[in-house]
Design an enzyme around this catalytic site. Structure first.
Site, PDB file in Angstrom:
ATOM      1  N   LYS A   1       0.852  -1.186   0.000  1.00 44.39           N
ATOM      2  CA  LYS A   1       0.000   0.000   0.000  1.00 44.39           C
ATOM      3  C   LYS A   1       0.892   1.242   0.000  1.00 44.39           C
ATOM      4  O   LYS A   1       1.809   1.366   0.808  1.00 44.39           O
ATOM      5  CB  LYS A   1      -0.864   0.010   1.268  1.00 44.39           C
TER       6      LYS A   1
HETATM    7  O1  G3P Z   1      -8.893   1.360   4.617  1.00 45.67           O
HETATM    8  C1  G3P Z   1      -8.984   2.692   5.037  1.00 45.67           C
HETATM    9  C2  G3P Z   1      -9.761   2.782   6.296  1.00 45.67           C
HETATM   10  O2  G3P Z   1      -9.141   2.029   7.318  1.00 45.67           O
HETATM   11  C3  G3P Z   1      -9.969   4.215   6.740  1.00 45.67           C
HETATM   12  O3  G3P Z   1     -11.185   4.238   7.411  1.00 45.67           O
HETATM   13  O4  G3P Z   1     -12.954   5.129   8.888  1.00 45.67           O
HETATM   14  O5  G3P Z   1     -10.523   5.781   9.242  1.00 45.67           O
HETATM   15  O6  G3P Z   1     -11.774   6.659   7.259  1.00 45.67           O
HETATM   16  P1  G3P Z   1     -11.626   5.503   8.246  1.00 45.67           P
END
Ligand code: G3P
Length: 217
Positions: free
Chosen positions: A83
């Site tokens: 990533k």
């Molecule tokens: O894969 C990306 C994810 O983990 C981010 O999620 O909820 O932190 O925007 P969030």
């Protein structure tokens, strides 16, 4: 549609993997920090448990540093996907890694313009963060529709991996748009099973069955 689980919590992944629904896993530095685990050990354990792609994110911000970290991460297991952030250095590293046969997930995507760059760089996956766009009053799922439309115009091999998923509706809308993958937090995946009428209907079936005094076994 492929379901990736968005966590570095090995116990959560193991439990969901037993349902037969896990096609891959995505992690990021915040999820690794939250797990409290050594990154290499956690990624190795996850790769041993899940056959599909397991995203491990670099933390360097320059291309050469990303490539050095990617070499170490790729050595952990064959199903490690690297990533990289959607920056100039990340796209440069993505091109070099994909040319070298590595699977790359370009993350922190918030625009169609960025998604085009990732596809041009040979990314295996693009990760638009729909929840974070919603958080600032933009329509995250409209970005998914835009990217799917653009990618459909060309022979891009990059798969749209909907990330920052916050509810089952994000998964449903992503599926309606034809996104290849949704990476789903364990809690959201569990929410997808739930409907009060299912619970009510099952209770009624079992109550009526009980009255028959029969047993299938
Ligand atoms: O894969 C990306 C994810 O983990 C981010 O999620 O909820 O932190 O925007 P969030």
């Amino acid at each position: 549609m492929k379901f990736f689980v968005d966590t570095a919590d090995v116990a959560e992944i193991r439990a969901l993997n037993e349902l037969g629904l896990v096609d891959g896993v995505t992690t990021n530095p915040s999820l690794i920090a939250k797990s409290g685990r050594d990154m290499s050990e956690a990624i190795k354990e996850i790769c041993d448990m899940v056959e599909g792609p397991v995203s491990a994110e670099v933390t360097a911000t320059d291309a050469s540093g990303m490539l050095a970290e990617a070499a170490k991460l790729r050595a952990i297991a064959d199903n490690v996907t690297i990533k990289v952030p959607l920056t100039e250095a990340g796209i440069q590293a993505c091109k070099a890694l994909s040319d070298d046969g590595a699977s790359v997930n370009v993350t922190l995507c918030f625009s169609a313009a960025q998604a085009i760059l990732a596809a041009k760089a040979g990314a295996a996956f693009i990760s638009p963060f729909v929840g974070r766009l919603d958080d600032i009053g933009q329509d995250g799922m409209s970005l998914i529709a835009e990217i799917c439309e653009i990618y459909g115009n060309y022979e891009f091999r990059t798969e749209v991996l909907v990330a920052s998923v916050r509810s089952p509706l994000h998964v449903v809308d992503a599926a309606r748009m034809g996104a290849h993958v949704a990476t789903v937090p364990p809690g959201v995946l569990k929410q997808m099973f739930k409907h009060p009428l299912t619970d009510k209907g099952l209770a009624a079936f079992l109550a009526d069955w009980e009255k028959t005094g029969q047993s299938i076994l």
